[in-house]
Each structure stands twice: as structure tokens, then as C-alpha cells.
Design an enzyme around this catalytic site. Structure first.
Site, short mmCIF file in Angstrom:
data_model
loop_
_atom_site.label_atom_id
_atom_site.label_comp_id
_atom_site.label_asym_id
_atom_site.label_seq_id
_atom_site.Cartn_x
_atom_site.Cartn_y
_atom_site.Cartn_z
N ASP A 90 -6.00 -0.73 -1.32
CA ASP A 90 -6.69 -1.69 -2.17
C ASP A 90 -8.04 -2.11 -1.62
O ASP A 90 -8.36 -1.93 -0.44
CB ASP A 90 -5.84 -2.95 -2.30
N GLY B 142 -3.86 0.91 14.04
CA GLY B 142 -2.52 1.22 14.52
C GLY B 142 -1.70 -0.03 14.85
O GLY B 142 -0.51 0.06 15.11
N ARG C 56 -5.31 -0.07 -6.54
CA ARG C 56 -4.19 0.65 -5.94
C ARG C 56 -3.65 1.74 -6.86
O ARG C 56 -2.96 2.65 -6.43
CB ARG C 56 -3.03 -0.31 -5.63
N GLY D 224 0.78 -1.24 0.00
CA GLY D 224 0.00 0.00 0.00
C GLY D 224 0.81 1.29 0.00
O GLY D 224 0.35 2.32 -0.48
N LYS E 177 -6.69 7.49 10.24
CA LYS E 177 -8.10 7.25 10.56
C LYS E 177 -8.19 7.10 12.08
O LYS E 177 -8.35 5.99 12.61
CB LYS E 177 -8.54 5.96 9.86
N ASP F 187 -4.74 2.86 10.75
CA ASP F 187 -6.14 2.60 11.05
C ASP F 187 -6.22 2.21 12.53
O ASP F 187 -6.20 3.08 13.40
CB ASP F 187 -6.59 1.48 10.09
N GLU G 180 3.98 4.98 5.44
CA GLU G 180 2.80 4.11 5.40
C GLU G 180 1.63 4.80 4.71
O GLU G 180 1.49 6.02 4.77
CB GLU G 180 2.37 3.76 6.83
N ASP G 181 0.79 4.00 4.09
CA ASP G 181 -0.39 4.57 3.44
C ASP G 181 -1.41 5.06 4.46
O ASP G 181 -1.91 6.18 4.37
CB ASP G 181 -1.03 3.55 2.48
N THR H 19 -0.61 -2.53 13.00
CA THR H 19 0.48 -2.84 12.07
C THR H 19 1.71 -2.00 12.38
O THR H 19 2.81 -2.53 12.60
CB THR H 19 0.03 -2.60 10.60
P1 IMP Z 1 -4.02 -1.09 11.00
O1 IMP Z 1 -3.06 -2.16 11.46
O2 IMP Z 1 -5.42 -1.35 11.47
O3 IMP Z 1 -3.55 0.30 11.31
O4 IMP Z 1 -4.18 -1.27 9.45
C1 IMP Z 1 -3.26 -0.91 8.58
C2 IMP Z 1 -3.50 -1.57 7.23
O5 IMP Z 1 -4.88 -1.92 7.00
C3 IMP Z 1 -3.15 -0.57 6.17
O6 IMP Z 1 -1.78 -0.61 5.87
C4 IMP Z 1 -4.04 -0.99 5.03
O7 IMP Z 1 -3.42 -2.03 4.27
C5 IMP Z 1 -5.28 -1.57 5.68
N1 IMP Z 1 -6.37 -0.57 5.74
C6 IMP Z 1 -6.86 0.06 6.81
N2 IMP Z 1 -7.86 0.90 6.50
C7 IMP Z 1 -8.01 0.79 5.17
C8 IMP Z 1 -8.92 1.42 4.23
O8 IMP Z 1 -9.77 2.26 4.53
N3 IMP Z 1 -8.76 1.03 2.92
C9 IMP Z 1 -7.84 0.11 2.51
N4 IMP Z 1 -6.99 -0.47 3.35
C10 IMP Z 1 -7.08 -0.15 4.67
MG MG Z 2 -4.24 -3.57 2.48
#
Ligand code: IMP
Ligand code: MG
Length: 185
Positions: free
Chosen positions: A162, A108, A168, A46, A134, A106, A102-103, A110
Site C-alpha cells: 500500500d 527485515g 493494494r 499486505g 529488498k 525490507d 509475507e509481501d 518485522t
Molecule cells: P520491514 O520490517 O522493514 O522489513 O518492513 C516490512 C513492511 O514494511 C512490509 O510488510 C510492508 O508493509 C512495508 N514496506 C516495506 N517496503 C515497502 C514498499 O516498498 N512498499 C510498500 N510497503 C513497504
Molecule cells: Mg504496509
């Protein structure tokens, strides 16, 4: 795969606004890192479009490297904490000024686990640059040193993000109309 127009609820950030903000971030990062020790780390897949565009606006000497992680998630669009490295860096990050690109942050989880893992390798510094934040969904505490945009709690796609690995390539960030989306069978 459906045409993106059929599942696009709205364009949240258009190409012009994205590129303008990325240029600003690049300028800020260039001013903060001046000693040629900067290493940009992109999390596949991403973060790729963002890394490429951001890097072109960073005037300080820097290197880049890539890693991939997969989360032991609860669902395809969520993560729960534990991540596993599926493709590791080729660079020794010891004593480097590492900036994780990072893209989106969300929940957090990851970024939190990647940071924890990278810290064990003794970089000189370790910071985070996230295009999208987010924050409403945050479960893990993560520092975001450079933030592109704060976005509402909506599932977005495009510009690296994606939907089941597609879309993407779109040059903007759009909100998905999940009612209209038919996942690939
Ligand atoms: P986290 O670990 O919940 O912060 O998620 C991070 C990963 O979830 C990102 O690197 C994205 O690959 C995926 N992700 C989270 N929200 C979205 C979204 O709204 N659209 C697409 N991918 C998302
Ligand atoms: Mg993804």
C-alpha cells in the site's frame, strides 16, 4: 485519492510475471511439504493477495491463519524493530510446519520479530516465503526460504503493498513516483 497512473513511475513486475513466479513457488512448496501438517500464516494486510494466489498453487493439504502486527516505526514507510501483535492467530501452532507468507522483506525487522515470537510457541518447523526481497535495505538478519523476486531499493505499491492504505488491489507491482504523490490530508 489519485489515480494510480498519476503516481506510477514504472511497472516493476507485471501481472503475468507475478502469477508465473507464484505458480513456481507453489509447486516448490507442494514438493517440500507433503504430510498435511502445513500452516500458512499471512501477515495482514499486505500479504493477503499473495497468500490467496499462492495457496491455490499448493497442492498439499494445508491450513491458513492470519495475524496483524504494528511496528513502533520511525515513519509510516519504515520500521525499526519492535512490533506489537494487534490481531493474533486463532490456531495453536505447536508441532505445525509453519510457513510465514509475507509481501516484502525490507529492513527485515518485522519478520525477525515475528519469527522470534512464533518460535516461542514451538512449531515443528518455521520458514519464510516472501514475494519481494529488498535486500539492499536489510538491517536484521532474516532467512528467506522461498523468494519471489529480488527488487531494487525503490518504494513499490500494488498486489498487497500500500501507499497510505490504498492501491493494494492493483494486480502488478509498480514503483511509486514519490514526487508526484500527494498524501491524503
Ligand atoms: P520491514 O520490517 O522493514 O522489513 O518492513 C516490512 C513492511 O514494511 C512490509 O510488510 C510492508 O508493509 C512495508 N514496506 C516495506 N517496503 C515497502 C514498499 O516498498 N512498499 C510498500 N510497503 C513497504
Ligand atoms: Mg504496509
Amino acid at each position: 485519492m489519485q489515480n494510480y497512473k498519476d503516481i506510477l513511475a514504472e511497472i516493476l513486475i507485471d501481472e503475468r510475471a507475478l502469477q508465473a513466479r507464484i505458480k513456481e513457488l507453489g509447486t516448490e512448496i507442494s514438493a517440500d511439504y507433503t504430510n498435511g501438517n502445513l500452516l500458512l500464516i499471512c501477515i495482514l494486510r499486505g500479504g493477503v493477495p499473495f497468500l490467496v494466489d499462492l495457496s491455490r498453487h499448493i497442492t498439499s493439504q494445508h491450513m491458513m491463519d492470519f495475524m496483524a502486527v504494528s511496528s513502533y516505526g520511525v515513519g509510516k514507510r519504515e520500521s525499526n524493530g519492535a512490533v506489537r501483535v494487534t490481531f493474533d492467530l486463532q490456531t495453536d501452532i505447536r508441532d505445525k510446519d509453519v510457513l510465514l507468507v509475507e509481501d516484502i522483506v525490507d529492513s527485515g525487522h518485522t519478520i525477525a520479530s515475528v519469527l522470534e515470537m512464533l518460535q516461542l510457541r514451538h512449531p515443528h518447523s518455521l520458514k519464510v516465503c516472501a514475494l519481494l526481497d529488498k535486500a539492499e535495505r536489510r538491517e536484521a538478519v532474516v532467512p528467506i526460504h522461498y523468494r519471489g523476486f529480488s527488487i531494487p531499493n525503490k518504494f513499490v505499491f500494488g498486489y498487497g503493498l500500500d501507499l497510505d492504505e490504498y492501491y493494494r488491489n492493483l494486480p502488478f507491482i509498480g514503483v511509486v513516483d514519490l514526487d508526484k504523490y500527494k498524501p491524503p490530508s
